[in-house]
Design an enzyme around this catalytic site. Structure first.
Site, PDB file in Angstrom:
ATOM      1  N   ASP A   1       3.823  -1.985 -21.294  1.00 14.88           N
ATOM      2  CA  ASP A   1       3.242  -1.014 -20.246  1.00 14.88           C
ATOM      3  C   ASP A   1       3.424  -1.754 -18.662  1.00 14.88           C
ATOM      4  O   ASP A   1       2.578  -1.748 -18.025  1.00 14.88           O
ATOM      5  CB  ASP A   1       1.807  -1.117 -20.641  1.00 14.88           C
ATOM      6  CG  ASP A   1       1.228  -0.544 -21.735  1.00 14.88           C
ATOM      7  OD1 ASP A   1       2.235   0.573 -22.212  1.00 14.88           O
ATOM      8  OD2 ASP A   1       0.425  -0.644 -22.342  1.00 14.88           O
TER       9      ASP A   1
ATOM     10  N   LYS B   1       7.844   0.297 -17.298  1.00  9.35           N
ATOM     11  CA  LYS B   1       9.313   0.775 -17.324  1.00  9.35           C
ATOM     12  C   LYS B   1       9.706   1.928 -17.235  1.00  9.35           C
ATOM     13  O   LYS B   1      10.621   2.395 -16.996  1.00  9.35           O
ATOM     14  CB  LYS B   1       9.339   0.446 -18.860  1.00  9.35           C
ATOM     15  CG  LYS B   1       9.356  -1.063 -19.321  1.00  9.35           C
ATOM     16  CD  LYS B   1       9.509  -1.498 -20.664  1.00  9.35           C
ATOM     17  CE  LYS B   1       8.603  -0.695 -21.650  1.00  9.35           C
ATOM     18  NZ  LYS B   1       7.194  -1.199 -21.593  1.00  9.35           N
TER      19      LYS B   1
ATOM     20  N   GLY C   1       4.498   4.358 -24.655  1.00 13.19           N
ATOM     21  CA  GLY C   1       3.903   5.595 -23.668  1.00 13.19           C
ATOM     22  C   GLY C   1       4.540   4.930 -22.107  1.00 13.19           C
ATOM     23  O   GLY C   1       4.136   4.134 -21.694  1.00 13.19           O
ATOM     24  N   HIS C   2       5.476   6.021 -21.740  1.00 11.57           N
ATOM     25  CA  HIS C   2       6.146   5.665 -20.407  1.00 11.57           C
ATOM     26  C   HIS C   2       5.578   6.541 -19.297  1.00 11.57           C
ATOM     27  O   HIS C   2       6.020   7.783 -19.621  1.00 11.57           O
ATOM     28  CB  HIS C   2       7.737   5.676 -20.653  1.00 11.57           C
ATOM     29  CG  HIS C   2       8.043   4.512 -21.455  1.00 11.57           C
ATOM     30  ND1 HIS C   2       9.288   4.410 -22.143  1.00 11.57           N
ATOM     31  CD2 HIS C   2       7.249   3.486 -22.313  1.00 11.57           C
ATOM     32  CE1 HIS C   2       9.377   3.120 -22.823  1.00 11.57           C
ATOM     33  NE2 HIS C   2       8.035   2.793 -22.949  1.00 11.57           N
TER      34      HIS C   2
ATOM     35  N   GLN D   1       8.241  -1.143 -25.328  1.00 12.43           N
ATOM     36  CA  GLN D   1       7.396  -2.255 -25.636  1.00 12.43           C
ATOM     37  C   GLN D   1       7.792  -3.441 -24.810  1.00 12.43           C
ATOM     38  O   GLN D   1       8.288  -3.186 -23.573  1.00 12.43           O
ATOM     39  CB  GLN D   1       7.433  -2.873 -26.994  1.00 12.43           C
ATOM     40  CG  GLN D   1       6.601  -1.996 -28.019  1.00 12.43           C
ATOM     41  CD  GLN D   1       7.323  -0.437 -28.448  1.00 12.43           C
ATOM     42  OE1 GLN D   1       8.478  -0.455 -28.822  1.00 12.43           O
ATOM     43  NE2 GLN D   1       6.766   0.419 -28.284  1.00 12.43           N
TER      44      GLN D   1
HETATM   45  P1  GDP Z   1       5.485   1.522 -19.440  1.00 12.76           P
HETATM   46  O1  GDP Z   1       4.933   1.604 -20.910  1.00 12.76           O
HETATM   47  O2  GDP Z   1       6.163   0.253 -19.304  1.00 12.76           O
HETATM   48  O3  GDP Z   1       6.443   2.523 -18.893  1.00 12.76           O
HETATM   49  O4  GDP Z   1       4.241   1.543 -18.417  1.00 12.76           O
HETATM   50  P2  GDP Z   1       2.970   2.417 -18.787  1.00 12.76           P
HETATM   51  O5  GDP Z   1       3.326   3.750 -18.213  1.00 12.76           O
HETATM   52  O6  GDP Z   1       2.258   2.495 -20.080  1.00 12.76           O
HETATM   53  O7  GDP Z   1       1.779   1.870 -17.680  1.00 12.76           O
HETATM   54  C1  GDP Z   1       2.186   1.508 -16.454  1.00 12.76           C
HETATM   55  C2  GDP Z   1       1.139   2.202 -15.547  1.00 12.76           C
HETATM   56  O8  GDP Z   1       1.129   1.685 -14.280  1.00 12.76           O
HETATM   57  C3  GDP Z   1       1.227   3.711 -15.427  1.00 12.76           C
HETATM   58  O9  GDP Z   1      -0.121   4.321 -15.372  1.00 12.76           O
HETATM   59  C4  GDP Z   1       1.979   3.891 -14.232  1.00 12.76           C
HETATM   60  O10 GDP Z   1       1.847   5.110 -13.666  1.00 12.76           O
HETATM   61  C5  GDP Z   1       1.497   2.696 -13.314  1.00 12.76           C
HETATM   62  N1  GDP Z   1       2.353   2.027 -12.361  1.00 12.76           N
HETATM   63  C6  GDP Z   1       3.575   1.764 -12.321  1.00 12.76           C
HETATM   64  N2  GDP Z   1       4.221   1.186 -11.399  1.00 12.76           N
HETATM   65  C7  GDP Z   1       2.656   1.138 -10.717  1.00 12.76           C
HETATM   66  C8  GDP Z   1       2.634   0.304  -9.138  1.00 12.76           C
HETATM   67  O11 GDP Z   1       3.501  -0.400  -8.782  1.00 12.76           O
HETATM   68  N3  GDP Z   1       1.262   0.110  -8.802  1.00 12.76           N
HETATM   69  C9  GDP Z   1       0.214   1.046  -9.516  1.00 12.76           C
HETATM   70  N4  GDP Z   1      -0.794   1.008  -9.227  1.00 12.76           N
HETATM   71  N5  GDP Z   1       0.542   1.573 -10.917  1.00 12.76           N
HETATM   72  C10 GDP Z   1       1.691   1.631 -11.311  1.00 12.76           C
HETATM   73  P1  IMO Z   2       5.346   0.761 -24.086  1.00 14.31           P
HETATM   74  O1  IMO Z   2       6.711   1.012 -24.377  1.00 14.31           O
HETATM   75  C1  IMO Z   2       1.796  -1.850 -25.087  1.00 14.31           C
HETATM   76  C2  IMO Z   2       1.311  -2.879 -29.130  1.00 14.31           C
HETATM   77  C3  IMO Z   2       0.286  -2.453 -29.947  1.00 14.31           C
HETATM   78  C4  IMO Z   2      -0.202  -3.413 -31.023  1.00 14.31           C
HETATM   79  C5  IMO Z   2       1.103  -3.913 -31.521  1.00 14.31           C
HETATM   80  C6  IMO Z   2       1.663  -3.239 -32.518  1.00 14.31           C
HETATM   81  O2  IMO Z   2       4.348   1.805 -23.667  1.00 14.31           O
HETATM   82  O3  IMO Z   2       5.044  -0.532 -23.273  1.00 14.31           O
HETATM   83  P2  IMO Z   2       2.628  -1.046 -33.249  1.00 14.31           P
HETATM   84  O4  IMO Z   2       1.757   0.387 -33.492  1.00 14.31           O
HETATM   85  O5  IMO Z   2       3.761  -1.142 -32.449  1.00 14.31           O
HETATM   86  O6  IMO Z   2       2.825  -1.500 -34.831  1.00 14.31           O
HETATM   87  O7  IMO Z   2       1.603  -1.811 -32.814  1.00 14.31           O
HETATM   88  O8  IMO Z   2       2.003  -3.507 -30.392  1.00 14.31           O
HETATM   89  N1  IMO Z   2       1.993  -2.021 -28.623  1.00 14.31           N
HETATM   90  C7  IMO Z   2       2.068  -1.568 -27.350  1.00 14.31           C
HETATM   91  N2  IMO Z   2       1.518  -2.334 -26.412  1.00 14.31           N
HETATM   92  N3  IMO Z   2       2.947  -1.096 -24.850  1.00 14.31           N
HETATM   93  C8  IMO Z   2       3.588  -0.452 -25.804  1.00 14.31           C
HETATM   94  O9  IMO Z   2       4.968   0.422 -25.648  1.00 14.31           O
HETATM   95  C9  IMO Z   2       3.360  -0.763 -27.103  1.00 14.31           C
HETATM   96  N4  IMO Z   2       3.979  -0.413 -28.504  1.00 14.31           N
HETATM   97  C10 IMO Z   2       3.021  -1.114 -29.122  1.00 14.31           C
HETATM   98  O10 IMO Z   2      -1.006  -2.095 -29.093  1.00 14.31           O
HETATM   99  O11 IMO Z   2      -0.779  -4.395 -30.444  1.00 14.31           O
HETATM  100 MG    MG Z   3       3.291   2.138 -21.848  1.00  9.75          MG
END
Ligand code: GDP
Ligand code: IMO
Ligand code: MG
Length: 444
Positions: A13, A16, A40-41, A224
């Site tokens: 998270d 990415k 979840g991207h 991840q």
């Molecule tokens: P990922 O799994 O690495 O793609 O990241 P996620 O989408 O799960 O979580 C990142 C969260 O931060 C999302 O809600 C994005 O919309 C948000 N986000 C990304 N870059 C920024 C930033 O520079 N500032 C803020 N406030 N939010 C951001």
């Molecule tokens: P993105 O790509 C954050 C965490 C789960 C748990 C552990 C194992 O959005 O960054 P699993 O279901 O993979 O066996 O769970 O890994 N986890 C993540 N945490 N971002 C993710 O993906 C994750 N994918 C798995 O919360 O702790």
């Molecule tokens: Mg994510």
């Protein structure tokens, strides 16, 4: 043209999705190499929010091929659902998406086993996403998995599914004393799903190798984060795949030497979802403030993310392991109004006082301990940096950032040992600033 990798530096998270969407504007191919719909991207374009779980982050760009590489575990049901969601919003998914025939399939019995295993682990639970990721990867290694290509061969699929189900149901019923998985509809439903995907199913490794031979630009999309990596992360509180740059060659089917550049995405602070050690976690109301400021709720499960200060010890370790050329630092805007800003620069292992024995002294660890020591035992040693109050979300150039924000980024750069390529100051596509010191472009 060598390829470029984008990986997560922390516990996932990191942002990415946003970064890959932005880099994908220059890419011909975007290829995911690991994980599944545990990811979840988030991509925000023109105020529209897209959350991608399996589909690579170049899908919103015309002319980009998006490959789900063979290292990804795929729920066909989820993939079709995600495709439909994007199609309903006008994205021509079928033109842009390809699925490797070698991907292992997540079946409902994998999700069932994921839930049962977590229950069985009790207080030692991992806090998985419940998507069946671990059980599907376990089957791959145990050689009882079923691949996407197998589903296109009815007789072969039927015999493999029958064998797998017999074994899983024996485990579910006799070990966990739970209701077995219904077998009757699974074969038919899975076959139908595979047929709906047939035109997209390819040899993904060959696709990428050919693209590279034509000097096309290939972006490898990590899912991840490095600290959730099966081997490099905080085992056993990890996911079941190789999340770092080291997962690319195997998870796609390309030679490691084709990776010319590796970029890491990291938040300007730390978050983690699920269980496991997190040395810089903030457990008081400051952590809650950070969660609200950053809207830190999981993009896949909606769970509140644990929030903490930036851990430069872990980040340096992850950057070194991945061979990172440049960093994208996200969510810098979220830190506005926090004073001061502690950054972990070392760990301390507190003194142990065994019953009846002599106390051993506290130990200072300048580096990430890896498997030598349970990370749950360490305490962070902080250096405190000055905060700032200005809103950064409208800033578009490095020189317009407040002095303390520039100093904070500079400090992280020095501690991690990697130059900052971009600083992100909001979730939108355009909320990105060029870093101060990165020399070179996205492509080697
Ligand atoms: P990922 O799994 O690495 O793609 O990241 P996620 O989408 O799960 O979580 C990142 C969260 O931060 C999302 O809600 C994005 O919309 C948000 N986000 C990304 N870059 C920024 C930033 O520079 N500032 C803020 N406030 N939010 C951001
Ligand atoms: P993105 O790509 C954050 C965490 C789960 C748990 C552990 C194992 O959005 O960054 P699993 O279901 O993979 O066996 O769970 O890994 N986890 C993540 N945490 N971002 C993710 O993906 C994750 N994918 C798995 O919360 O702790
Ligand atoms: Mg994510």
């Amino acid at each position: 043209m060598p390829a470029t990798a984008v990986v997560g530096l922390q516990w996932g998270d990191e942002g990415k999705g946003k970064v890959i969407d932005s880099f994908a504007a220059e890419a011909d191919v975007v290829a995911r190499y690991a994980g599944g719909n545990n990811a979840g991207h988030t991509v925000i374009v023109g105020g529209e929010k897209y959350v991608l779980h399996l589909i690579p982050g170049g899908i919103l760009h015309e002319g980009t091929v998006n490959l789900i590489g063979r290292g990804v575990v795929v729920s066909l049901e989820h993939l079709l659902y995600e495709m439909e969601g994007l199609e309903a919003r006008g994205v021509p998914v079928r033109e842009r998406l390809r699925l490797d025939a070698g991907c292992h399939v997540i079946f409902p019995y994998h999700r069932h086993l994921d839930r049962l295993l977590e229950r069985w682990r009790g207080s030692g639970r991992i806090g998985t996403t419940g998507r069946g990721i671990g059980p599907a990867y376990a089957d791959r290694v145990a050689r009882t998995g079923i691949r996407v290509g197998d589903l296109l061969q009815p007789a072969l699929f039927e015999s493999r599914l029958r064998a797998a189900l017999a074994e899983k149901n024996a485990i579910i019923a006799r070990v966990y004393e739970d209701d077995p998985e219904p077998a009757d509809r699974l074969y038919e439903e899975s076959r139908q799903q595979a047929e709906r995907l047939r035109e997209l199913i390819v040899d993904g490794g060959a696709l990428v190798r050919r693209a590279l031979a034509r000097s096309e630009r290939v972006l490898f999309e990590g899912a991840q984060g490095s600290l959730l990596d099966l081997d490099a992360g905080t085992y056993p509180y990890v996911t079941s795949s190789w999340t770092g740059v080291w997962g690319i060659a195997g998870g796609i089917g390309v030679a490691p030497r084709c990776i010319g550049r590796a970029f890491a995405v990291s938040k300007a602070y730390a978050t983690r979802v699920g269980e496991g050690p997190m040395p810089t976690e903030i457990t008081d109301e400051v952590g809650d403030r950070l969660r609200e400021a950053g809207n830190e709720y999981g993009a896949t499960t909606g769970r509140p993310r644990r929030c903490g200060w930036f851990d430069a010890v872990a980040a340096r370790y992850a950057a070194e392991l991945n061979g990172i050329d440049g960093l994208v630092l996200t969510n810098l805007d979220v830190l506005s109004g926090f004073h001061p800003l502690p950054v972990a620069v070392a760990y301390r292992v507190p003194a142990e006082v065994p019953a009846g024995g002599p106390a051993s002294g506290a130990e200072l660890l300048p580096e990430f301990p890896g498997a030598r020591l349970d990370l749950g035992r360490v305490e962070p040693v902080y250096e405190e940096l000055e905060g700032w109050d200005e809103d950064l979300t409208g800033v578009r150039s490095w020189k317009d950032l407040p002095g303390p924000a520039r100093a904070y980024v500079g400090f992280l750069e020095e501690r991690i040992g990697v130059p900052v390529l971009k600083v992100s100051v909001g979730p939108g596509r355009d909320q990105m600033i060029d870093g101060p010191s990165f020399a070179g472009g996205l492509w080697a």
